[in-house]
Design a protein around this motif. Structure first.
Motif, PDB file in Angstrom:
ATOM      1  N   MET A   1       0.852  -1.184   0.000  1.00  0.00           N
ATOM      2  CA  MET A   1       0.000   0.000   0.000  1.00  0.00           C
ATOM      3  C   MET A   1       0.889   1.236   0.000  1.00  0.00           C
ATOM      4  SD  MET A   1      -3.154   0.852   0.008  1.00  0.00           S
ATOM      5  CE  MET A   1      -4.075   2.334   0.236  1.00  0.00           C
ATOM      6  N   ALA A   2       0.431   2.234  -0.728  1.00  0.00           N
ATOM      7  CA  ALA A   2       1.202   3.473  -0.841  1.00  0.00           C
ATOM      8  C   ALA A   2       1.163   4.267   0.465  1.00  0.00           C
ATOM      9  CB  ALA A   2       0.630   4.320  -1.962  1.00  0.00           C
ATOM     10  N   ASN A   3       2.219   5.058   0.687  1.00  0.00           N
ATOM     11  CA  ASN A   3       2.281   5.926   1.853  1.00  0.00           C
ATOM     12  C   ASN A   3       1.852   7.356   1.534  1.00  0.00           C
ATOM     13  OD1 ASN A   3       3.265   3.957   3.587  1.00  0.00           O
ATOM     14  ND2 ASN A   3       5.363   4.288   2.879  1.00  0.00           N
ATOM     15  N   ILE A   4       1.906   7.705   0.264  1.00  0.00           N
ATOM     16  CA  ILE A   4       1.628   9.075  -0.147  1.00  0.00           C
ATOM     17  C   ILE A   4       0.122   9.256  -0.320  1.00  0.00           C
ATOM     18  CG2 ILE A   4       2.016  10.765  -1.980  1.00  0.00           C
ATOM     19  CD1 ILE A   4       4.674   9.140  -2.495  1.00  0.00           C
ATOM     20  N   LYS A   5      -0.387  10.344   0.226  1.00  0.00           N
ATOM     21  CA  LYS A   5      -1.824  10.578   0.235  1.00  0.00           C
ATOM     22  C   LYS A   5      -2.417  10.632  -1.175  1.00  0.00           C
ATOM     23  CE  LYS A   5      -5.297  13.586   2.284  1.00  0.00           C
ATOM     24  NZ  LYS A   5      -5.548  14.782   3.094  1.00  0.00           N
ATOM     25  N   SER A   6      -1.739  11.324  -2.080  1.00  0.00           N
ATOM     26  CA  SER A   6      -2.264  11.445  -3.444  1.00  0.00           C
ATOM     27  C   SER A   6      -2.281  10.091  -4.152  1.00  0.00           C
ATOM     28  CB  SER A   6      -1.442  12.451  -4.246  1.00  0.00           C
ATOM     29  OG  SER A   6      -0.104  12.016  -4.365  1.00  0.00           O
ATOM     30  N   GLN A   7      -1.309   9.243  -3.839  1.00  0.00           N
ATOM     31  CA  GLN A   7      -1.270   7.921  -4.467  1.00  0.00           C
ATOM     32  C   GLN A   7      -2.380   7.028  -3.920  1.00  0.00           C
ATOM     33  OE1 GLN A   7       0.514   7.293  -7.092  1.00  0.00           O
ATOM     34  NE2 GLN A   7      -0.472   5.310  -7.282  1.00  0.00           N
ATOM     35  N   LYS A   8      -2.691   7.161  -2.649  1.00  0.00           N
ATOM     36  CA  LYS A   8      -3.809   6.413  -2.069  1.00  0.00           C
ATOM     37  C   LYS A   8      -5.111   6.804  -2.769  1.00  0.00           C
ATOM     38  CE  LYS A   8      -1.890   5.832   2.562  1.00  0.00           C
ATOM     39  NZ  LYS A   8      -2.022   6.188   3.976  1.00  0.00           N
ATOM     40  N   LYS A   9      -5.259   8.104  -3.029  1.00  0.00           N
ATOM     41  CA  LYS A   9      -6.456   8.583  -3.720  1.00  0.00           C
ATOM     42  C   LYS A   9      -6.506   8.038  -5.143  1.00  0.00           C
ATOM     43  CE  LYS A   9      -8.939  12.771  -4.961  1.00  0.00           C
ATOM     44  NZ  LYS A   9      -8.954  14.228  -4.955  1.00  0.00           N
ATOM     45  N   ARG A  10      -5.373   8.019  -5.830  1.00  0.00           N
ATOM     46  CA  ARG A  10      -5.327   7.495  -7.204  1.00  0.00           C
ATOM     47  C   ARG A  10      -5.708   6.020  -7.239  1.00  0.00           C
ATOM     48  NH1 ARG A  10      -6.683   9.737 -11.051  1.00  0.00           N
ATOM     49  NH2 ARG A  10      -5.635   8.248 -12.365  1.00  0.00           N
ATOM     50  N   ILE A  11      -5.291   5.262  -6.219  1.00  0.00           N
ATOM     51  CA  ILE A  11      -5.639   3.838  -6.162  1.00  0.00           C
ATOM     52  C   ILE A  11      -7.158   3.669  -6.080  1.00  0.00           C
ATOM     53  CG2 ILE A  11      -5.512   1.782  -4.692  1.00  0.00           C
ATOM     54  CD1 ILE A  11      -2.601   2.642  -4.040  1.00  0.00           C
ATOM     55  N   ILE A  12      -7.781   4.472  -5.231  1.00  0.00           N
ATOM     56  CA  ILE A  12      -9.238   4.407  -5.080  1.00  0.00           C
ATOM     57  C   ILE A  12      -9.933   4.832  -6.370  1.00  0.00           C
ATOM     58  CG2 ILE A  12     -11.203   5.447  -3.873  1.00  0.00           C
ATOM     59  CD1 ILE A  12      -9.287   5.622  -1.394  1.00  0.00           C
ATOM     60  N   THR A  13      -9.459   5.914  -6.979  1.00  0.00           N
ATOM     61  CA  THR A  13     -10.045   6.421  -8.216  1.00  0.00           C
ATOM     62  C   THR A  13      -9.898   5.406  -9.343  1.00  0.00           C
ATOM     63  OG1 THR A  13      -9.457   8.649  -7.528  1.00  0.00           O
ATOM     64  CG2 THR A  13     -10.036   8.353  -9.828  1.00  0.00           C
ATOM     65  N   ALA A  14      -8.725   4.801  -9.440  1.00  0.00           N
ATOM     66  CA  ALA A  14      -8.471   3.825 -10.498  1.00  0.00           C
ATOM     67  C   ALA A  14      -9.377   2.606 -10.341  1.00  0.00           C
ATOM     68  CB  ALA A  14      -7.008   3.407 -10.485  1.00  0.00           C
ATOM     69  N   GLU A  15      -9.625   2.195  -9.118  1.00  0.00           N
ATOM     70  CA  GLU A  15     -10.495   1.046  -8.873  1.00  0.00           C
ATOM     71  C   GLU A  15     -11.928   1.365  -9.296  1.00  0.00           C
ATOM     72  OE1 GLU A  15     -11.883  -2.708  -7.777  1.00  0.00           O
ATOM     73  OE2 GLU A  15      -9.899  -1.954  -8.286  1.00  0.00           O
ATOM     74  N   LYS A  16     -12.410   2.565  -8.994  1.00  0.00           N
ATOM     75  CA  LYS A  16     -13.753   2.967  -9.412  1.00  0.00           C
ATOM     76  C   LYS A  16     -13.867   2.944 -10.934  1.00  0.00           C
ATOM     77  CE  LYS A  16     -14.843   6.050  -5.549  1.00  0.00           C
ATOM     78  NZ  LYS A  16     -15.009   7.458  -5.162  1.00  0.00           N
ATOM     79  N   ALA A  17     -12.844   3.468 -11.605  1.00  0.00           N
ATOM     80  CA  ALA A  17     -12.851   3.506 -13.065  1.00  0.00           C
ATOM     81  C   ALA A  17     -12.807   2.096 -13.638  1.00  0.00           C
ATOM     82  CB  ALA A  17     -11.683   4.329 -13.583  1.00  0.00           C
ATOM     83  N   ARG A  18     -12.018   1.228 -13.020  1.00  0.00           N
ATOM     84  CA  ARG A  18     -11.899  -0.157 -13.498  1.00  0.00           C
ATOM     85  C   ARG A  18     -13.247  -0.864 -13.440  1.00  0.00           C
ATOM     86  NH1 ARG A  18     -11.630  -5.251 -11.891  1.00  0.00           N
ATOM     87  NH2 ARG A  18     -11.995  -4.711  -9.718  1.00  0.00           N
ATOM     88  N   VAL A  19     -13.951  -0.706 -12.332  1.00  0.00           N
ATOM     89  CA  VAL A  19     -15.256  -1.343 -12.171  1.00  0.00           C
ATOM     90  C   VAL A  19     -16.250  -0.781 -13.185  1.00  0.00           C
ATOM     91  CG1 VAL A  19     -17.198  -1.608 -10.588  1.00  0.00           C
ATOM     92  CG2 VAL A  19     -14.871  -1.911  -9.763  1.00  0.00           C
ATOM     93  N   ARG A  20     -16.241   0.538 -13.367  1.00  0.00           N
ATOM     94  CA  ARG A  20     -17.162   1.170 -14.323  1.00  0.00           C
ATOM     95  C   ARG A  20     -16.853   0.707 -15.745  1.00  0.00           C
ATOM     96  NH1 ARG A  20     -16.899   5.983 -12.273  1.00  0.00           N
ATOM     97  NH2 ARG A  20     -15.029   6.565 -13.396  1.00  0.00           N
ATOM     98  N   ASN A  21     -15.575   0.675 -16.108  1.00  0.00           N
ATOM     99  CA  ASN A  21     -15.178   0.257 -17.453  1.00  0.00           C
ATOM    100  C   ASN A  21     -15.548  -1.202 -17.705  1.00  0.00           C
ATOM    101  OD1 ASN A  21     -14.144   2.792 -17.848  1.00  0.00           O
ATOM    102  ND2 ASN A  21     -12.015   2.193 -17.562  1.00  0.00           N
ATOM    103  N   LYS A  22     -15.387  -2.033 -16.677  1.00  0.00           N
ATOM    104  CA  LYS A  22     -15.726  -3.447 -16.810  1.00  0.00           C
ATOM    105  C   LYS A  22     -17.215  -3.611 -17.095  1.00  0.00           C
ATOM    106  CE  LYS A  22     -15.347  -7.765 -14.224  1.00  0.00           C
ATOM    107  NZ  LYS A  22     -15.035  -8.356 -12.921  1.00  0.00           N
ATOM    108  N   ALA A  23     -18.039  -2.822 -16.419  1.00  0.00           N
ATOM    109  CA  ALA A  23     -19.489  -2.883 -16.628  1.00  0.00           C
ATOM    110  C   ALA A  23     -19.849  -2.465 -18.050  1.00  0.00           C
ATOM    111  CB  ALA A  23     -20.203  -2.006 -15.613  1.00  0.00           C
TER     112      ALA A  23
END
Length: 87
Positions: free
Chosen positions: A1-23
């Motif tokens: 897991m990332a330590n940097i706050k912005s990278q943690k946010k990017r991980i969450i954002t990327a997961e949302k996009a992945r799920v949406r794209n998969k649908a």
């Protein structure tokens, strides 16, 4: 897991996009399957309506960047060629 706050946010954002794209990709496959099923039944009007819907979905996915615009064009072309075999 990332330590940097912005990278943690990017991980969450990327997961949302992945799920949406998969649908969306799943929806595209379903739309193309409906066209194939209508062609196998030999119903030209239903096949053409399904092809029109699939074309709109493919264009929308391409505009959102989910699939490449050339891939959308190729898939639309293939679907329409299937429908044209009934005419």
């Amino acid at each position: 897991m990332a330590n940097i706050k912005s990278q943690k946010k990017r991980i969450i954002t990327a997961e949302k996009a992945r799920v949406r794209n998969k649908a969306v990709r799943s929806e595209l496959k379903t739309a193309v399957k409906k066209v194939r099923a209508a062609v196998e039944e030999g119903d030209a009007t239903v096949a053409q309506d399904a092809a029109n819907k699939a074309g709109r979905l493919l264009d929308k996915a391409a505009s959102k960047g989910i699939i490449h615009k050339n891939q959308a064009a190729d898939r639309k072309s293939g679907v329409q060629k299937l429908v044209n075999t009934l005419k």
